[in-house]
Write a protein that holds these residues in place. Structure first.
Motif, PDB file in Angstrom:
ATOM      1  N   ALA A  86     -11.167 -83.890  45.042  1.00 28.43           N
ATOM      2  CA  ALA A  86     -10.347 -83.395  46.150  1.00 28.43           C
ATOM      3  C   ALA A  86      -9.212 -84.370  46.454  1.00 28.43           C
ATOM      4  O   ALA A  86      -8.064 -83.951  46.671  1.00 28.43           O
ATOM      5  CB  ALA A  86     -11.202 -83.168  47.390  1.00 28.43           C
ATOM      6  N   LEU A  87      -9.521 -85.657  46.454  1.00 28.45           N
ATOM      7  CA  LEU A  87      -8.495 -86.664  46.693  1.00 28.45           C
ATOM      8  C   LEU A  87      -7.430 -86.614  45.600  1.00 28.45           C
ATOM      9  O   LEU A  87      -6.224 -86.665  45.886  1.00 28.45           O
ATOM     10  CB  LEU A  87      -9.118 -88.063  46.748  1.00 28.45           C
ATOM     11  CG  LEU A  87      -8.141 -89.225  46.885  1.00 28.45           C
ATOM     12  CD1 LEU A  87      -7.449 -89.174  48.230  1.00 28.45           C
ATOM     13  CD2 LEU A  87      -8.848 -90.550  46.698  1.00 28.45           C
ATOM     14  N   LEU A  88      -7.851 -86.489  44.368  1.00 27.30           N
ATOM     15  CA  LEU A  88      -6.914 -86.429  43.250  1.00 27.30           C
ATOM     16  C   LEU A  88      -6.020 -85.188  43.364  1.00 27.30           C
ATOM     17  O   LEU A  88      -4.805 -85.266  43.142  1.00 27.30           O
ATOM     18  CB  LEU A  88      -7.676 -86.426  41.931  1.00 27.30           C
ATOM     19  CG  LEU A  88      -6.848 -86.482  40.656  1.00 27.30           C
ATOM     20  CD1 LEU A  88      -5.936 -87.700  40.636  1.00 27.30           C
ATOM     21  CD2 LEU A  88      -7.763 -86.479  39.448  1.00 27.30           C
ATOM     22  N   ARG A  89      -6.594 -84.048  43.739  1.00 27.60           N
ATOM     23  CA  ARG A  89      -5.789 -82.828  43.932  1.00 27.60           C
ATOM     24  C   ARG A  89      -4.753 -83.031  45.035  1.00 27.60           C
ATOM     25  O   ARG A  89      -3.596 -82.639  44.889  1.00 27.60           O
ATOM     26  CB  ARG A  89      -6.685 -81.645  44.292  1.00 27.60           C
ATOM     27  CG  ARG A  89      -7.300 -80.959  43.097  1.00 27.60           C
ATOM     28  CD  ARG A  89      -7.899 -79.607  43.476  1.00 27.60           C
ATOM     29  NE  ARG A  89      -8.907 -79.680  44.523  1.00 27.60           N
ATOM     30  CZ  ARG A  89     -10.194 -79.920  44.313  1.00 27.60           C
ATOM     31  NH1 ARG A  89     -10.657 -80.117  43.102  1.00 27.60           N
ATOM     32  NH2 ARG A  89     -11.035 -79.966  45.330  1.00 27.60           N
ATOM     33  N   ARG A  90      -5.172 -83.655  46.150  1.00 28.51           N
ATOM     34  CA  ARG A  90      -4.227 -83.906  47.251  1.00 28.51           C
ATOM     35  C   ARG A  90      -3.104 -84.825  46.796  1.00 28.51           C
ATOM     36  O   ARG A  90      -1.938 -84.596  47.114  1.00 28.51           O
ATOM     37  CB  ARG A  90      -4.949 -84.502  48.451  1.00 28.51           C
ATOM     38  CG  ARG A  90      -5.806 -83.509  49.204  1.00 28.51           C
ATOM     39  CD  ARG A  90      -6.275 -84.045  50.552  1.00 28.51           C
ATOM     40  NE  ARG A  90      -7.034 -85.266  50.478  1.00 28.51           N
ATOM     41  CZ  ARG A  90      -8.357 -85.339  50.304  1.00 28.51           C
ATOM     42  NH1 ARG A  90      -9.061 -84.232  50.169  1.00 28.51           N
ATOM     43  NH2 ARG A  90      -8.969 -86.505  50.277  1.00 28.51           N
ATOM     44  N   ARG A  91      -3.452 -85.874  46.056  1.00 30.61           N
ATOM     45  CA  ARG A  91      -2.426 -86.801  45.546  1.00 30.61           C
ATOM     46  C   ARG A  91      -1.437 -86.091  44.634  1.00 30.61           C
ATOM     47  O   ARG A  91      -0.237 -86.280  44.729  1.00 30.61           O
ATOM     48  CB  ARG A  91      -3.081 -87.930  44.749  1.00 30.61           C
ATOM     49  CG  ARG A  91      -3.543 -89.067  45.552  1.00 30.61           C
ATOM     50  CD  ARG A  91      -3.825 -90.217  44.603  1.00 30.61           C
ATOM     51  NE  ARG A  91      -4.841 -91.071  45.141  1.00 30.61           N
ATOM     52  CZ  ARG A  91      -5.634 -91.826  44.421  1.00 30.61           C
ATOM     53  NH1 ARG A  91      -5.547 -91.822  43.113  1.00 30.61           N
ATOM     54  NH2 ARG A  91      -6.524 -92.597  44.986  1.00 30.61           N
ATOM     55  N   ARG A  92      -1.981 -85.289  43.724  1.00 28.88           N
ATOM     56  CA  ARG A  92      -1.118 -84.604  42.760  1.00 28.88           C
ATOM     57  C   ARG A  92      -0.245 -83.554  43.425  1.00 28.88           C
ATOM     58  O   ARG A  92       0.887 -83.352  43.010  1.00 28.88           O
ATOM     59  CB  ARG A  92      -1.950 -83.996  41.638  1.00 28.88           C
ATOM     60  CG  ARG A  92      -2.485 -85.071  40.718  1.00 28.88           C
ATOM     61  CD  ARG A  92      -3.282 -84.516  39.581  1.00 28.88           C
ATOM     62  NE  ARG A  92      -3.684 -85.590  38.685  1.00 28.88           N
ATOM     63  CZ  ARG A  92      -4.658 -85.505  37.817  1.00 28.88           C
ATOM     64  NH1 ARG A  92      -5.340 -84.371  37.693  1.00 28.88           N
ATOM     65  NH2 ARG A  92      -4.968 -86.519  37.042  1.00 28.88           N
ATOM     66  N   SER A  93      -0.750 -82.893  44.452  1.00 26.88           N
ATOM     67  CA  SER A  93       0.079 -81.897  45.133  1.00 26.88           C
ATOM     68  C   SER A  93       1.145 -82.576  45.987  1.00 26.88           C
ATOM     69  O   SER A  93       2.224 -82.037  46.185  1.00 26.88           O
ATOM     70  CB  SER A  93      -0.770 -80.948  45.959  1.00 26.88           C
ATOM     71  OG  SER A  93      -1.388 -81.619  47.036  1.00 26.88           O
ATOM     72  N   ALA A  94       0.861 -83.779  46.498  1.00 25.95           N
ATOM     73  CA  ALA A  94       1.841 -84.528  47.279  1.00 25.95           C
ATOM     74  C   ALA A  94       2.923 -85.137  46.398  1.00 25.95           C
ATOM     75  O   ALA A  94       4.053 -85.351  46.835  1.00 25.95           O
ATOM     76  CB  ALA A  94       1.146 -85.625  48.087  1.00 25.95           C
TER      77      ALA A  94
END
Length: 100
Positions: A86-94
């Motif tokens: 989830a953290l990685l997805r948030r980072r990549r979307s940001a």
């Protein structure tokens, strides 16, 4: 073959924190799920692993390591696989990578 491109150089400073980990010399099955594991067994194992991490003197370094190398498996620094994903997805979307 595993993609090791994200791994830092093999320097003692990158690994020395592991010598002080609360999980050192413990059974790895606590931190990595066996094939076919389902709830509630999984939830109990994860809770046990996170409890060990909670008292670990190098929990922050462990978590940082798992984030840096995008560790896909196991409990690291008190975080599970789903939490890191989830953290990685948030980072990549940001910070989306521009199309080539």
């Amino acid at each position: 073959m595993a993609d090791v491109s994200r791994l830092p150089a093999a320097l003692v400073a990158h690994w020395d924190w592991q010598r002080h980990a609360a999980c050192r010399d413990m059974d790895l099955e606590i931190f990595f799920h066996p094939d076919g594991e389902r709830d509630p067994s999984r939830a109990q194992r994860v809770a046990r692993a996170k409890a060990i991490c909670a008292g670990c003197p190098v929990m922050a370094a462990c978590r940082s390591w798992a984030h840096q190398v995008e560790e896909p498996y196991g409990i690291w620094g008190g975080e599970g696989e789903d939490e890191r994903r989830a953290l990685l997805r948030r980072r990549r979307s940001a910070h989306p990578v521009p199309a080539a």
